[in-house]
Design a protein around this motif. Structure first.
Motif, PDB file in Angstrom:
ATOM      1  N   PHE A   9       0.823  -1.341  -0.002  1.00  0.00           N
ATOM      2  CA  PHE A   9       0.185   0.000   0.034  1.00  0.00           C
ATOM      3  C   PHE A   9       0.824   1.290   0.144  1.00  0.00           C
ATOM      4  CE2 PHE A   9      -2.607  -3.504   1.642  1.00  0.00           C
ATOM      5  CZ  PHE A   9      -3.758  -3.364   1.003  1.00  0.00           C
ATOM      6  N   LEU A  11       3.737   1.321  -1.380  1.00  0.00           N
ATOM      7  CA  LEU A  11       4.198   1.341  -2.821  1.00  0.00           C
ATOM      8  C   LEU A  11       3.207   1.988  -3.720  1.00  0.00           C
ATOM      9  CD1 LEU A  11       6.063  -2.088  -3.341  1.00  0.00           C
ATOM     10  CD2 LEU A  11       7.034   0.009  -3.338  1.00  0.00           C
ATOM     11  N   ALA A  12       1.976   1.588  -3.499  1.00  0.00           N
ATOM     12  CA  ALA A  12       0.931   2.259  -4.379  1.00  0.00           C
ATOM     13  C   ALA A  12       0.692   3.657  -4.088  1.00  0.00           C
ATOM     14  CB  ALA A  12      -0.621   1.360  -3.889  1.00  0.00           C
ATOM     15  N   ARG A  13       0.924   4.106  -2.952  1.00  0.00           N
ATOM     16  CA  ARG A  13       0.774   5.417  -2.537  1.00  0.00           C
ATOM     17  C   ARG A  13       1.856   6.181  -3.124  1.00  0.00           C
ATOM     18  NH1 ARG A  13      -1.709   5.753   3.508  1.00  0.00           N
ATOM     19  NH2 ARG A  13      -1.242   8.117   3.318  1.00  0.00           N
ATOM     20  N   LEU A  15       3.695   5.392  -5.882  1.00  0.00           N
ATOM     21  CA  LEU A  15       3.322   5.380  -7.359  1.00  0.00           C
ATOM     22  C   LEU A  15       2.469   6.351  -7.778  1.00  0.00           C
ATOM     23  CD1 LEU A  15       3.874   1.359  -7.840  1.00  0.00           C
ATOM     24  CD2 LEU A  15       5.682   3.329  -8.962  1.00  0.00           C
TER      25      LEU A  15
END
Lengths: 111, 245
Positions: A9, A11-13, A15
């Motif tokens: 999560f 990483l997702a934030r 990116l």
């Protein structure tokens, strides 16, 4: 870094923070947009750069942008998370699918 | 660090195109924990209401007994050896003694039905109450959510002890009153009463099933999300970093 598994999560934030910037962006605004502290930001940014998902802008080395691999990773994560948790609902933000846009956009002549 | 891969750079994209994706998913993460906290709060209310039902029920019995001393109903029964006289609760006393237990029981059923409705709704992906966390910590939140759900499950199961005792009393009253009504003075009334008593107690079973399906439904959703996030993590790492978690 051996034995360290990044939080999906975070990483997702990161990116997403880079992808949602209007252009190549400096670190501090990205960190603020991602909503993580600087230590976490640095660690994850290093991870993303090491795996060629984020790179320095050729125009300005202080600014960062997604590589094609990063764009693909961003879409992979966000689509996957959306599939698991359902249609995302963020107050005041229209989902990408509702706007008819949402595919990765590249600079003209760079893809 | 040198530029990665030497490939073409992607320009940053207009914010509205992608900003809704990952933040939306993160809303989902927080909602997992929020939902588990909601289940825990509701199970807590169910527990209190179950004990409240027990207290209200036996409080009602005490009230009826007091009313019996004020306005006793004399019941004369003819038997082979003559007649026997006993006093009973005044019928109108039920109107005073029953409502608290009925209301508490209705509130308890309402809690369970609301819990089940929440489980079925799509509100799990609702917006967060506060601002963004610095770190969502999925694993930590999932573990906490699992602990909360397990605790809620235990609490709800314990809450059924007072409910069973309460319904035991209901069954007893139904048995005595029903048998007297159907077969006054008949020895067979005992068996009729026994059957009615079990019927009264059996009313607790659908409630128990409802509570179990509510909690286990939430656990199933969480387990699925944990499993799928793990799979997504494995797939992401394998595809984009060439490693595995």
């Amino acid at each position: 870094m051996i034995g360290w598994t990044p939080d999906l999560f975070v990483l997702a934030r990161l990116l997403d923070a880079i992808a949602s910037a209007p252009g190549p962006e400096r670190r501090t605004p990205l960190q603020q947009r991602a909503g993580v502290n600087y230590t976490v930001f640095q660690r994850y940014l290093e991870f993303l750069m090491r795996h060629e998902m984020v790179a320095r802008s050729p125009q300005d080395a202080d600014r960062l942008e997604l590589t094609p691999k990063g764009v693909e990773a961003h879409r992979f994560l966000t689509d996957g998370l959306r599939r698991i948790f359902g249609t995302p609902v963020v107050p005041g933000v229209e989902p990408a699918s509702a706007t008819g846009r949402g595919g990765p956009v590249t600079r003209p002549g760079t893809s | 660090m040198p530029p990665a891969g030497g490939g073409p750079r992607m320009a940053g994209r207009p914010g509205r195109e992608s900003a809704s994706l990952a933040p939306g998913a993160i809303v989902g993460v927080r909602s997992v924990l929020e939902r588990a906290r909601g289940v825990k709060r509701r199970s807590n209310r169910v527990s209190w209401l179950a004990f409240g039902f027990l207290i209200a029920y036996y409080g009602g019995i005490v009230v009826l007994s007091l009313l019996q001393s004020v306005d006793p109903v004399v019941v004369t029964t003819q038997t082979a050896n003559g007649s026997s006289t006993m006093t009973s609760w005044p019928t109108w006393g039920y109107l005073i003694a029953s409502p608290p237990a009925i209301v508490v029981l209705a509130l308890l059923v309402r809690e369970l039905l609301l819990g089940r409705a929440e489980l079925r709704s799509t509100s799990a992906a609702g917006p967060p109450a506060g601002g963004a966390d610095e770190s969502p910590g999925w694993t930590q939140q999932a573990v906490e959510a699992q602990q909360l759900l397990t605790s809620a499950k235990n609490e709800t199961e314990i809450a059924f002890l007072p409910l069973v005792f309460g319904f035991l009393g209901v069954g007893e009253i139904v048995a005595i009153e029903g048998a007297e009504l159907l077969l006054p003075g008949d020895p067979a009334a005992f068996f009729v009463g026994l059957g009615l008593g079990f019927l009264g107690m059996a009313l607790v079973w659908p409630l128990y099933r409802l509570a179990r399906s509510w909690i286990s439904g939430n656990q199933a959703v969480l387990d699925r999300q944990v499993r799928e996030v793990n799979e997504l993590e494995q797939a992401f790492l394998a595809r984009f970093t060439g490693t595995s978690a």
